[in-house]
Design a protein around this motif. Structure first.
Motif, PDB file in Angstrom:
ATOM      1  N   HIS A  66       2.072   2.047  -3.465  1.00 51.79           N
ATOM      2  CA  HIS A  66       1.042   2.742  -4.249  1.00 51.79           C
ATOM      3  C   HIS A  66       0.962   4.214  -3.852  1.00 51.79           C
ATOM      4  O   HIS A  66       0.865   5.098  -4.712  1.00 51.79           O
ATOM      5  CB  HIS A  66      -0.324   2.083  -4.010  1.00 51.79           C
ATOM      6  N   GLN A  67       0.992   4.471  -2.557  1.00 53.08           N
ATOM      7  CA  GLN A  67       0.873   5.848  -2.081  1.00 53.08           C
ATOM      8  C   GLN A  67       2.056   6.708  -2.529  1.00 53.08           C
ATOM      9  O   GLN A  67       1.897   7.878  -2.869  1.00 53.08           O
ATOM     10  CB  GLN A  67       0.735   5.882  -0.563  1.00 53.08           C
ATOM     11  N   ALA A 116       3.257  11.963  -7.912  1.00 53.85           N
ATOM     12  CA  ALA A 116       2.572  12.504  -9.080  1.00 53.85           C
ATOM     13  C   ALA A 116       1.927  13.861  -8.814  1.00 53.85           C
ATOM     14  O   ALA A 116       1.487  14.533  -9.746  1.00 53.85           O
ATOM     15  CB  ALA A 116       1.503  11.522  -9.558  1.00 53.85           C
ATOM     16  N   LEU A 117       1.889  14.276  -7.547  1.00 54.54           N
ATOM     17  CA  LEU A 117       1.303  15.577  -7.217  1.00 54.54           C
ATOM     18  C   LEU A 117       2.217  16.751  -7.580  1.00 54.54           C
ATOM     19  O   LEU A 117       1.767  17.894  -7.627  1.00 54.54           O
ATOM     20  CB  LEU A 117       0.971  15.643  -5.721  1.00 54.54           C
ATOM     21  N   ALA A 121      -5.181  17.498  -2.084  1.00 57.09           N
ATOM     22  CA  ALA A 121      -4.801  16.195  -2.619  1.00 57.09           C
ATOM     23  C   ALA A 121      -4.354  15.248  -1.510  1.00 57.09           C
ATOM     24  O   ALA A 121      -4.688  14.046  -1.530  1.00 57.09           O
ATOM     25  CB  ALA A 121      -3.699  16.359  -3.659  1.00 57.09           C
ATOM     26  N   LEU A 174       3.781   6.467  -5.236  1.00 59.32           N
ATOM     27  CA  LEU A 174       3.581   6.844  -6.640  1.00 59.32           C
ATOM     28  C   LEU A 174       2.497   7.904  -6.778  1.00 59.32           C
ATOM     29  O   LEU A 174       2.633   8.860  -7.553  1.00 59.32           O
ATOM     30  CB  LEU A 174       3.230   5.605  -7.463  1.00 59.32           C
ATOM     31  N   ASP A 175       1.409   7.763  -6.026  1.00 59.34           N
ATOM     32  CA  ASP A 175       0.344   8.768  -6.076  1.00 59.34           C
ATOM     33  C   ASP A 175       0.851  10.124  -5.588  1.00 59.34           C
ATOM     34  O   ASP A 175       0.539  11.177  -6.165  1.00 59.34           O
ATOM     35  CB  ASP A 175      -0.834   8.332  -5.205  1.00 59.34           C
ATOM     36  N   ILE A 176       1.616  10.099  -4.507  1.00 59.47           N
ATOM     37  CA  ILE A 176       2.115  11.336  -3.908  1.00 59.47           C
ATOM     38  C   ILE A 176       3.110  12.032  -4.833  1.00 59.47           C
ATOM     39  O   ILE A 176       3.041  13.248  -5.050  1.00 59.47           O
ATOM     40  CB  ILE A 176       2.740  11.030  -2.536  1.00 59.47           C
ATOM     41  N   HIS A 197      -5.416   1.733  -1.880  1.00 58.39           N
ATOM     42  CA  HIS A 197      -5.604   0.889  -3.057  1.00 58.39           C
ATOM     43  C   HIS A 197      -6.001  -0.529  -2.667  1.00 58.39           C
ATOM     44  O   HIS A 197      -6.674  -1.213  -3.442  1.00 58.39           O
ATOM     45  CB  HIS A 197      -4.307   0.845  -3.877  1.00 58.39           C
ATOM     46  N   GLU A 209       0.830  -1.205   0.000  1.00 57.02           N
ATOM     47  CA  GLU A 209       0.000   0.000   0.000  1.00 57.02           C
ATOM     48  C   GLU A 209       0.867   1.260   0.000  1.00 57.02           C
ATOM     49  O   GLU A 209       0.574   2.240  -0.697  1.00 57.02           O
ATOM     50  CB  GLU A 209      -0.935   0.002   1.194  1.00 57.02           C
ATOM     51  N   LEU A 241      -6.185  11.446  -0.296  1.00 52.66           N
ATOM     52  CA  LEU A 241      -5.506  10.169  -0.525  1.00 52.66           C
ATOM     53  C   LEU A 241      -6.379   9.013  -0.041  1.00 52.66           C
ATOM     54  O   LEU A 241      -6.939   9.047   1.050  1.00 52.66           O
ATOM     55  CB  LEU A 241      -4.157  10.138   0.192  1.00 52.66           C
TER      56      LEU A 241
END
Length: 366
Positions: free
Chosen positions: A207-208, A214-215, A262, A210-212, A269, A204, A266
């Motif tokens: 995943h986070q 991308a900000l 953002a 990569l999401d972070i 996933h 997890e 969060l």
């Protein structure tokens, strides 16, 4: 208040005062060390400017406030805490060699403090001038922010003694900055016997991250950088917990709002994973418009002086966000902030002291 008689700036005297401050180590959050450091800073100010430097207690250690009296006109702002732990001085003692002064905290930012005090001492009239030296700038200024903002609003102009930018440039803009901690809760299980029974917090966290990441928006000057991660306990256990630390830098209020929203949005996933987000963009951006008026004065005093917008934050971010004219990077010329090679260029010390004095004189005359 009776101020000490005006005197010409002496580089030798500045170096000796700098030695005095550096040899009293002052790591952030060490309350005993900071109490000693605050008394030493106060003594240096009083010895050069007269009057009384008042210690203002806080949960982060004592702040030092000095006022020449009269209607407030200009706040000279610095800090006496450093990032170096006790014992650094023994390994890296104060030294003067090859045109440089070295030692823990010389550039960030004890050198700037000494230069400012000596520059002010060269002026005949200091009415309206205040000095505030805080104890927690390196750790977010949580205990000093309200005091900084109060005195900045009262004075109407702020000169920040942080070290100069590359080449001696003043810091005319700063990004807003903050730190987030994203904590992930999963469920442990045996990694060999029943891995599917667990909820893998490390996956997890991946995943986070990569999401972070991308900000970030390079075109808007926004950087969002995962910097520290931790997860797991043993190599045969599905990790039940993970943590990700994130550094954020923004140039505008709009980007501050976007990034904060953002992080608040969060979402996990993996089924049954839970996410907790802590933190904020604690220092608002310092727009270059906040420094324009004072920088123009500095350029008249020192033709050819450059200004740069930088990524790091300071207490000037707070004062600029209030709409108070703020000029940063007026401290020492040198480099190596927070590093073992930290240094101050001796040949620039008198010029910077005189620049602070000239700015104060101009502000008071306006």
């Amino acid at each position: 208040m009776t101020l000490r008689k005006t005197a010409q700036v002496s580089v030798d005297a500045m170096i000796e005062d700098l030695r005095t401050l550096v040899e009293v180590e002052s790591p952030s959050r060490d309350l005993d060390a900071l109490a000693t450091s605050a008394k030493t800073v106060a003594a240096v100010i009083e010895s050069r400017l007269g009057g009384e430097a008042v210690l203002i207690g806080s949960e982060a250690g004592p702040h030092v406030h000095w006022s020449a009296g009269g209607a407030p006109r200009v706040l000279v702002l610095g800090h006496h805490d450093t990032v170096f732990p006790l014992g650094t001085l023994e390994r890296r003692p104060f030294a003067v060699a090859d045109g440089h002064v070295t030692g823990p905290g010389v550039f960030d930012m004890l050198g700037g403090l000494v230069q400012a005090v000596h520059g002010l001492a060269s002026l005949e009239d200091l009415s309206g001038v205040e000095i505030l030296v805080t104890a927690d700038e390196e750790v977010g200024s949580r205990s000093s922010r309200a005091l900084i903002e109060e005195r900045a609003l009262a004075c109407g102009a702020v000169l920040v003694l942080e070290g100069a930018a590359d080449g001696g440039a003043l810091k005319t803009g700063r990004k807003g900055c903050g730190t987030y901690q994203v904590s992930i809760a999963g469920r442990a299980s045996h990694a060999g016997l029943e891995p599917a029974a667990g909820v893998n917090a490390l996956i997890e966290a991946a995943h986070q991250v990569l999401d972070i990441a991308a900000l970030g928006r390079a075109e808007a000057g926004t950087t969002v950088t995962p910097t520290v991660a931790s997860a797991g306990t043993l190599d045969n256990v599905v990790p039940a917990e993970a943590t990700v630390i994130v550094d954020v830098r923004v140039e505008s209020a709009a980007e501050t709002e976007r990034v904060e929203a953002a992080f608040a949005a969060l979402a996990p996933h993996l089924d049954e994973a839970e996410i907790t987000v802590q933190g904020a963009i604690g220092r608002p951006p310092m727009p270059e418009s906040a420094s324009a008026e004072l920088f123009a004065v500095a350029r008249r005093l020192l033709p050819g002086l450059e200004g740069k917008a930088v990524g790091g934050g300071s207490d000037g971010n707070f004062t600029a966000a209030l709409g108070v004219p703020t000029l940063d990077g007026l401290g020492a010329v040198g480099g190596g902030a927070h590093a073992d090679h930290e240094y101050v260029v001796i040949d620039a010390m008198a010029e910077r002291a005189n620049l602070v004095a000239g700015l104060v004189r101009a502000i008071r005359a306006a």
